[in-house]
Structures are given as C-alpha cells and as structure tokens.
Design a protein around this motif. Structure first.
Motif, short mmCIF file in Angstrom:
data_model
loop_
_atom_site.label_atom_id
_atom_site.label_comp_id
_atom_site.label_asym_id
_atom_site.label_seq_id
_atom_site.Cartn_x
_atom_site.Cartn_y
_atom_site.Cartn_z
N ALA A 238 0.82 -1.21 0.00
CA ALA A 238 0.00 0.00 0.00
C ALA A 238 0.85 1.26 0.00
N PRO A 281 -5.87 -2.31 0.88
CA PRO A 281 -6.80 -1.18 0.88
C PRO A 281 -6.62 -0.35 -0.39
N LEU A 286 -6.68 5.05 2.39
CA LEU A 286 -5.80 4.32 3.30
C LEU A 286 -6.21 4.57 4.74
N CYS A 290 -1.83 0.98 10.50
CA CYS A 290 -1.17 0.03 9.61
C CYS A 290 -2.13 -0.38 8.50
N ALA A 291 -1.67 -0.26 7.24
CA ALA A 291 -2.54 -0.54 6.10
C ALA A 291 -2.84 -2.04 5.97
#
Ligand code: SF4
Lengths: 324, 220
Positions: A238, A281, A286, A290-291
């Motif tokens: 991401a 994501p 976003l 944490c993604a």
C-alpha cells in the motif's frame, strides 16, 4: 578526498518519497508514501509486492516518467558524483543527461518502449554509437554481443518490434538497457512472461551487470527471481516499504519479519500455497494506522497507529530479528 | 470433456507453431500444459477455447466434434468453456465497469436478470468488494482486473475452464487466491481445467497431470 571511500555517497539515495495522483472529482490516490532507501554501486535491491502496491509508480517517479496529474515529494539523489535530485530536476535535464545515460530502464511494457519503425539491430547500434563513439565495424559486434547477453536470438535482430512476441520484446529491451551501460539500472518486471529457464538467464545476466559495478533496482512480483539476484529485498505494501532485509535472511532460515511479507512467501506454490485473505486497501482510502491491519492475524489495538520502519520492519508485532 | 486430435495450427503466413498435437482432458480433470514462451502453447489453448481455427485436426467437446471456430463456434459449445488469459488489460473492454465486465457473457443469453445475482456472488468470491465494481479497468490494478476476468469466465458455469498463463503477471498471494477460486468452483461443479503455463512448480501443485508441450522451435 583522502577517505573518499568511507564518505562516498551512495549511488542512489531516496528520502521520504511520496507520490500522489490527483483524480477527477478531487480524489487523491496516495500511490507512494514516505519511501526511503539507498542503493550502492554494485548492489541489487529488489522491490517486491503485489500489483498496485506502488512499486512501478516509484520507478516512474525516479525517471521523471509520471503523468501530469502526479505530485511528488521528497528527494532522490543520484550520484555518486554530480549529485542530481531526480525529483527536482527539469524534464529537459532528465531527458538530456539522465535517462538512458545515468539511469537506464527496462520497462514493464517493452513493446511500447521500443521504436516501432526500426529494427532491433538498428536500435542497439544507435545506442552503442551515441554512448561509446564506436567505429562501424565494431558496432555490429557490440550490438550482437548485447543481444546474446540478453538471450535475444541473433537471427531476430533484423526484425521490427511488432514482429516480436512479448518475451522477445522483453529481451530486446533488456539488451538495449545493458548496452546503454548507465550506472543505475531500474528494471520494472524484467522477467514477466518469460519461462523459468529464460528468467534464470535474464536474472543471471542482470546479476553480472550488477557485479560489474552498476546499481540495480529491480521491481518484481517474482519472488524466485528476487531470491536469485538480489542482495537486499524491500517489501512494499500500500505504497510503503514495510520491510527491508538482506536476501539471505529474507529467503533463508531467518525468514521475513513482517506479517505481510511472511504471508507473501507462504503463498508460494512450493510453500503453503495459501493466499493472504482479503485485498489491500484502496490507495485513495488508506487507513490511518497500519494498512495491513484488516488482513493481519496479529493485529491489536495499537495497530491503529502507523508503525514506523525501524530496524528494517514496520510492524508493531514483528517477528524477532534473528541475529546471525 | 475435451479431446484434441492431431492438431496442427498457426497463423496465416509462416510455419505452424503447433504440429500434430493430441491431448485429452477428462471430465473434471485438471491438466497442466507446460512449455517455454513462444512454443505455441497459447495457440493450442486458443484452439481448445474455440477461438482459433486450426489448419488441421479435430476438436471434440463432450464427445461432439467442433465444426466452427470463433464467431462460427456453436453457442452451445462456446458457452461450455470459460477462458482466462495472461493479460487482463487486453481481454477487458476498457469502457465497462467491473460489474458489467463480469456480467458481460450474460448479455447474449437473455438471462441478464437471473445472472445478475450470480455475477454479484462471483464478484464476492473473487474478492472484489462493492467499491471496486463501479470502477473501470484503468482504475484498478492488474490483479483486481484479473479477478474480474476470472469471475466473468465462471459466469455461465462452464464445464471446462481454460487458463492461459492466468497468473503470470500476478504476485504470489493473488496467484494462490485465484487458483483457490478455480479449485472451489471445480469442486462444486465438477468442471475440468486446462491450465497453460511456464511455471512447473505452480502447475504441479495445481493440476492432476502436467504435460510438457512438445518442443517446437521458438519463433516470433
Ligand atoms: S502493525 Fe499490526 S496490523 Fe500491521 S502488520 Fe504489524 S501486527 Fe499486523
């Protein structure tokens, strides 16, 4: 100049690079977020991750090849001498002195990169002529040598790009990049569509190119290719680098430390062949933390804050580092 | 399910890239066809998918000889086969939102209503959330687009699925995810699979049987 080697700047130093795309309707796509890394001459760094994670955008940003709706931040200093900020430089400077000369590219869609109206041989010879001031007789030999290094068949040299399969166009682009001899080479998925034997040959040739003192940034989704050629591996998720490790640790007994990187290795058919559940994501939405949290089986409350990249891993619950 | 007999195939000018090749995929069986790039295995996959007319040879589907290829292929035979190619961008109409892309094969059936529900269920199965279904191909990643192409291939419940390098451009996790979708579908529907590719480790893990494509000199 006495202790030059110790103080010598890296070939490429990327600091806090971010790329945003402005989309119609005011949407922002955050394709690359605060990425920092260094690359030394004679080193190969593999940037791995799934499609859409920002790794190809990163490559385009470094070469000034982003579309007009992109906005970049950060710096990317290309050295070691005459340091130039690739992100701040004018397009004319990039076109005249950087692309192809100081920083070469093996593009992801080689067919679009080759000049359609000229044969592979004439493109190779022209590159040699421009860069090396070689005499006529030697041109032919240099072009053929480059083709051989890239496993491009000599009897196809007089063909036009549209007469080549995807795999052959790929190899023609590799030959062009090798012959251009730029100190930094960025290879964007250089082995896509090649079968395993050719992947191995291409990878070994790129490794040789690195060992000759060139810096190589290779962007790939092919973990086996990365394992074969890279000194270090950076995993992107991401738009961020979530782990950087030596290839020996990453693919060896120590293994990756970030849950996403572990999942990626476990998905290999020679390992568990188990996909990571869910999808990454969307880059225009976003999460703040944490993604990877929505897909992570180690996630806890603290994961709603963004983990910094410290000690080579960006995770609140990373696996222990194994000291060699 | 699928019988290819003495297939010789190629393009208008030039040498055939497939010579005298025979291959059988039994009902419910998963066969992997392994070969280097440019060896003609994609051409053979297109013949098997009724998308390319061979110079010579016979194709039989469920025992019935195929008499026409491409637009001449009988509908009843064409719809028994689902196909996924290597490059989703070449296989997807750029104007269609993913939702419509997945439902595309329903158009010609006149069963649009009935299949709309199935299209939605398939979108979920391949992991595409509602926020992605309104996007067009250029607004999604290769992996997301390939997920949509797989859903499209499964829409009409084919009894044979042909995957030509379906995962060659995809990362390890997306590869494993798409293979899992194919395998779930095959388990539930007893469908057969012809998977064409160059990754021996992958095909071995995925298929019941893996055949090496006979060495034909590589050409452009
Ligand atoms: S920070 Fe939390 S959610 Fe992110 S990878 Fe680590 S454990 Fe998982």
């Amino acid at each position: 100049m006495n202790d030059a080697s110790a103080a010598r700047p890296p070939l490429l130093a990327v600091h806090e690079l971010s790329v945003r795309f402005l989309m119609p309707g005011g949407r922002h796509v955050a394709a690359v977020n605060g990425v920092s890394f260094e690359l030394a001459a004679g080193e190969c760094l593999a940037l791995v991750g799934e499609s859409g994670c920002g790794k190809s955008v990163l490559a385009s940003a470094l070469l000034g090849l982003l579309p007009g709706n992109a906005r970049t931040r950060g710096t990317a200093l290309l050295g070691p001498d005459d340091r130039i900020d690739l992100l701040g430089a004018e397009e004319t400077t990039l076109a005249r002195t950087v692309r192809g000369r100081r920083a070469g590219l093996i593009p992801q869609s080689p067919a679009a990169h080759l000049t359609p109206v000229r044969t592979v041989r004439s493109q190779l010879e022209e590159t040699v002529r421009e860069l090396r001031d070689t005499r006529r007789g030697a041109l032919r030999a240099a072009a053929e040598a480059a083709a051989a290094r890239a496993a491009f068949p000599a009897d196809h040299l007089d063909r036009y790009p549209h007469q080549l399969s995807g795999g052959l166009a790929q190899r023609a682009a590799t030959a062009l990049a090798l012959v251009a001899d730029a100190p930094l080479l960025i290879a964007d998925e250089p082995t896509t569509g090649l079968d395993r034997d050719l992947v191995d040959r291409t990878v070994d040739e790129l490794r040789r190119h690195t060992d000759e003192g060139h810096g190589l940034l290779v962007i790939t989704h092919d973990l086996a290719a990365a394992a074969r050629m890279a000194d270090r591996v950076a995993v992107m998720y991401a738009g961020r680098i979530v782990e950087v490790a030596t290839a020996a640790d990453f693919f060896g007994a120590a293994g990756p430390r970030h849950p996403y990187a572990r999942g990626l290795l476990d998905a290999l058919p020679e390992r568990a062949f188990a996909p990571i559940p869910g999808l990454p994501p969307e880059l225009d939405a976003l999460p703040e933390g944490c993604a990877f949290a929505a897909r992570c089986d180690r996630a806890t409350d603290i994961c709603t804050t963004l983990p910094a990249l410290t000690g080579g891993v960006a995770c609140h619950h990373a696996s222990e580092a194994v000291d060699a | 399910m699928l019988e290819l007999e003495h297939i010789t195939a190629g393009y208008v000018r030039g040498e055939p890239v497939v010579r005298e090749l025979s291959l059988t995929v039994a009902d419910g069986e998963a066969v992997g066809l392994l070969g280097p790039s440019g060896c003609g295995k994609s051409t053979l996959a297109k013949v098997a998918a009724l998308l390319h007319r061979p110079f010579a040879g016979t194709v039989r589907l469920a025992g019935e000889p195929v008499r026409g290829f491409r637009y001449r292929a009988p509908r009843a035979q064409r719809t028994r086969i689902g196909v996924v190619f290597q490059q989703p961008r070449l296989a997807a109409d750029p104007r269609l939102a993913l939702r419509d892309l997945i439902a595309e094969p329903a158009r010609a059936t006149g069963r649009g209503q009935e299949l709309a529900e199935r299209a939605a269920a398939l979108a979920t199965e391949v992991g595409l959330g509602p926020e992605l279904l309104g996007r067009r191909p250029h607004e999604v990643s290769d992996g997301q687009l390939q997920r949509a192409c797989l859903a499209r291939a499964l829409l009409l419940r084919p009894s044979l699925l042909i995957c030509d390098e379906m995962t060659a451009m995809l990362d390890a996790s997306t590869t494993a995810a798409l293979v899992a979708v194919v395998e779930d579908y095959r388990r539930e529907n007893g469908a057969a699979l012809l998977a064409v590719g160059h990754d021996r480790v992958l095909l071995r893990r995925w298929c019941d049987r893996v055949l090496d494509f006979p060495a034909v000199p590589a050409t452009a």
